[in-house]
Design an enzyme around this catalytic site. Structure first.
Site, PDB file in Angstrom:
ATOM      1  N   MET A  33      60.708 -22.386  85.145  1.00 42.40           N
ATOM      2  CA  MET A  33      60.104 -23.145  86.148  1.00 42.40           C
ATOM      3  C   MET A  33      59.859 -24.591  85.684  1.00 42.40           C
ATOM      4  O   MET A  33      59.078 -25.512  86.263  1.00 42.40           O
ATOM      5  CB  MET A  33      58.775 -22.553  86.653  1.00 42.40           C
ATOM      6  CG  MET A  33      58.990 -21.193  87.209  1.00 42.40           C
ATOM      7  SD  MET A  33      57.843 -20.664  88.525  1.00 42.40           S
ATOM      8  CE  MET A  33      56.148 -20.793  87.363  1.00 42.40           C
ATOM      9  N   GLY A  34      60.660 -24.941  84.496  1.00 48.03           N
ATOM     10  CA  GLY A  34      60.618 -26.423  84.058  1.00 48.03           C
ATOM     11  C   GLY A  34      58.989 -26.436  83.259  1.00 48.03           C
ATOM     12  O   GLY A  34      58.655 -25.650  82.970  1.00 48.03           O
ATOM     13  N   LEU A  36      59.167 -27.706  80.393  1.00 48.10           N
ATOM     14  CA  LEU A  36      59.793 -26.914  79.245  1.00 48.10           C
ATOM     15  C   LEU A  36      59.298 -27.242  77.979  1.00 48.10           C
ATOM     16  O   LEU A  36      58.738 -28.427  77.624  1.00 48.10           O
ATOM     17  CB  LEU A  36      61.209 -27.185  79.095  1.00 48.10           C
ATOM     18  CG  LEU A  36      61.994 -27.142  80.341  1.00 48.10           C
ATOM     19  CD1 LEU A  36      63.761 -27.428  79.995  1.00 48.10           C
ATOM     20  CD2 LEU A  36      61.832 -25.673  80.807  1.00 48.10           C
ATOM     21  N   HIS A  40      60.620 -21.870  75.880  1.00 49.58           N
ATOM     22  CA  HIS A  40      61.527 -22.014  76.486  1.00 49.58           C
ATOM     23  C   HIS A  40      62.731 -22.078  75.529  1.00 49.58           C
ATOM     24  O   HIS A  40      63.818 -21.652  75.745  1.00 49.58           O
ATOM     25  CB  HIS A  40      61.739 -22.998  77.837  1.00 49.58           C
ATOM     26  CG  HIS A  40      60.528 -22.991  78.599  1.00 49.58           C
ATOM     27  ND1 HIS A  40      59.518 -23.676  78.718  1.00 49.58           N
ATOM     28  CD2 HIS A  40      60.482 -21.997  79.522  1.00 49.58           C
ATOM     29  CE1 HIS A  40      58.552 -23.459  79.876  1.00 49.58           C
ATOM     30  NE2 HIS A  40      59.244 -22.466  80.250  1.00 49.58           N
ATOM     31  N   GLY A 171      60.982 -13.849  78.237  1.00 53.48           N
ATOM     32  CA  GLY A 171      59.929 -14.212  77.043  1.00 53.48           C
ATOM     33  C   GLY A 171      59.195 -13.187  76.986  1.00 53.48           C
ATOM     34  O   GLY A 171      58.658 -12.480  78.015  1.00 53.48           O
ATOM     35  N   LYS A 173      56.070 -13.416  76.217  1.00 50.23           N
ATOM     36  CA  LYS A 173      54.903 -13.893  76.698  1.00 50.23           C
ATOM     37  C   LYS A 173      54.709 -13.184  78.230  1.00 50.23           C
ATOM     38  O   LYS A 173      53.328 -13.256  78.496  1.00 50.23           O
ATOM     39  CB  LYS A 173      55.155 -15.436  77.085  1.00 50.23           C
ATOM     40  CG  LYS A 173      54.122 -16.208  78.158  1.00 50.23           C
ATOM     41  CD  LYS A 173      52.997 -16.506  77.046  1.00 50.23           C
ATOM     42  CE  LYS A 173      52.106 -17.216  77.877  1.00 50.23           C
ATOM     43  NZ  LYS A 173      52.320 -17.605  79.296  1.00 50.23           N
TER      44      LYS A 173
HETATM   45  P1  AMP Z   1      58.405 -19.753  82.951  1.00 48.22           P
HETATM   46  O1  AMP Z   1      58.915 -21.488  83.001  1.00 48.22           O
HETATM   47  O2  AMP Z   1      56.723 -19.993  82.787  1.00 48.22           O
HETATM   48  O3  AMP Z   1      58.724 -19.223  84.530  1.00 48.22           O
HETATM   49  O4  AMP Z   1      59.190 -19.102  81.826  1.00 48.22           O
HETATM   50  C1  AMP Z   1      60.484 -19.061  81.944  1.00 48.22           C
HETATM   51  C2  AMP Z   1      60.930 -18.168  80.581  1.00 48.22           C
HETATM   52  O5  AMP Z   1      60.346 -18.544  79.529  1.00 48.22           O
HETATM   53  C3  AMP Z   1      60.044 -16.575  81.042  1.00 48.22           C
HETATM   54  O6  AMP Z   1      61.099 -15.696  80.696  1.00 48.22           O
HETATM   55  C4  AMP Z   1      58.833 -16.664  80.128  1.00 48.22           C
HETATM   56  O7  AMP Z   1      58.645 -15.634  79.672  1.00 48.22           O
HETATM   57  C5  AMP Z   1      59.417 -17.572  78.933  1.00 48.22           C
HETATM   58  N1  AMP Z   1      58.185 -18.092  78.121  1.00 48.22           N
HETATM   59  C6  AMP Z   1      57.241 -18.945  78.476  1.00 48.22           C
HETATM   60  N2  AMP Z   1      56.510 -19.277  77.489  1.00 48.22           N
HETATM   61  C7  AMP Z   1      57.086 -18.789  76.511  1.00 48.22           C
HETATM   62  C8  AMP Z   1      56.794 -18.520  74.943  1.00 48.22           C
HETATM   63  N3  AMP Z   1      55.653 -19.244  74.626  1.00 48.22           N
HETATM   64  N4  AMP Z   1      57.482 -17.876  74.304  1.00 48.22           N
HETATM   65  C9  AMP Z   1      58.599 -17.149  74.647  1.00 48.22           C
HETATM   66  N5  AMP Z   1      58.888 -17.147  76.041  1.00 48.22           N
HETATM   67  C10 AMP Z   1      58.313 -17.767  76.814  1.00 48.22           C
END
Ligand code: AMP
Length: 324
Positions: A33-34, A36, A40, A171, A173
């Site tokens: 979702m940006g 970054l 990410h 992730g 996470k």
């Molecule tokens: P988001 O932009 O928050 O939707 O996350 C996009 C992807 O990045 C998802 O698969 C999240 O689980 C992963 N992600 C977000 N934060 C982390 C982190 N700290 N470590 C590893 N992966 C992450």
């Protein structure tokens, strides 16, 4: 300025994908979702290492935000994201090709492109096709955010249909999200990606241990100092579990740690509020009762730090079953 081709429409991305298909190259995909950060980038690096080509999507998905949540204030930093992505390079993991790889395409669609019939924030008002993973979406995060996984599953299914990835990276996470999406690929017989090609990458953390998150940017300095409380609590409970003390004692000890920190935070005018701390089975997401932990448990939680809701988890036991 970034040199990565950015596609804003489904039609233009599909043209690119069609050319790639003819070349027979593998396509790794990271959905974001940006806003970054290194979490990410860690997913992107896994993709760059293992695939001929890598695509990153940047889309803030309205369907996964409840009407009272932070859709409007969610950080949107596309130019910075693109310039950071254009700096990422890794050497591929096989020895005979040493030229470094960079990201090949960014898919950054508008809301109208992803939801051509519009998208109501209120689920009761929505019309059309949505993906629901029944029986697994209302535990853990789903208890606090009942329509969250429906929104994620719907958007990610659309992204898979557009990108047609060979491999994809999510992730740890957001562990429940990643495991649910793997289930989605199994249940809907998705071929791009195959369920076994949905990889889960360990959580990237700040030196303090705080899980990196786009929402950390909401925190002021004082809040940031207490934001690691959730991870500390999970580790404290995890120690109890590893010592054979079971779920109840683990949750109790973790909760006590949060309570202690709450007192300290109050003195700094920081409001800490625990949403939940729970230990769940990685397949059913049901609460693990008593000592019957099996080989693997997810210990996860959500903590409000001021007006920011943070989530985190640790895996207890045989990680290799989940992460790959
Ligand atoms: P988001 O932009 O928050 O939707 O996350 C996009 C992807 O990045 C998802 O698969 C999240 O689980 C992963 N992600 C977000 N934060 C982390 C982190 N700290 N470590 C590893 N992966 C992450």
């Amino acid at each position: 300025m970034s040199s990565i081709p950015v596609f804003n429409t489904v039609a233009s991305f599909r043209e690119w994908r069609e050319n790639v298909r003819r070349s027979g190259k593998s396509v790794g995909f990271v959905a974001t979702m940006g806003a970054l950060h290194h979490g990410h980038f860690s997913l992107v690096e896994h993709s760059l290492r293992a695939n001929d080509l890598t695509v990153v999507s940047i889309f803030v998905n309205p369907a996964q935000f409840a009407p009272h949540e932070d859709l409007d204030s969610y950080p949107r930093t596309l130019p910075t994201d693109l310039s950071k992505l254009s700096e990422l390079t890794v050497a591929p993991s096989f020895a005979n090709n040493t030229s470094p790889r960079t990201i090949d395409a960014v898919f950054a669609p508008s809301v109208a492109e992803m939801y051509p019939n519009g998208i109501e924030r209120d689920v009761a008002m929505q019309k059309g096709t949505f993906i629901e993973i029944k029986g697994y979406s209302h535990q853990m995060e789903g208890r606090s955010r009942p329509d969250f996984f429906r929104g994620v599953a719907t958007a990610v299914t659309k992204l898979f249909n557009v990108i047609e990835p060979t491999d994809t990276y999510f992730g740890q996470k957001d562990i429940q999200q990643a495991l649910l999406l793997r289930r989605l690929c199994e249940d809907l017989l998705v071929s791009h990606p195959k369920p076994q090609n949905l990889h889960i990458v360990p959580t990237a953390r700040a030196p303090s241990g705080l899980a990196l998150s786009s929402r950390n940017s909401y925190l002021n300095d004082k809040e940031l100092a207490f934001a690691v409380t959730l991870y500390e609590a999970l580790r404290e409970g995890g120690k109890a579990w590893s010592a054979g003390l079971g779920r109840d004692e683990a949750v109790k000890r973790a909760t006590e740690l949060v309570k202690n920190r709450q007192e300290q935070a109050k003195a700094s005018h920081v409001d800490l509020r625990l949403d939940y701390l729970e230990m769940n089975d990685p397949e059913t997401f049901e609460v693990i009762d008593g000592h019957s932990g099996g080989n693997l448990a997810i210990f996860s939680g959500a903590l409000w730090v001021g007006r920011t809701r943070l989530i985190d988890n640790i895996l207890l036991g045989d990680h290799a079953k989940v992460l790959c």
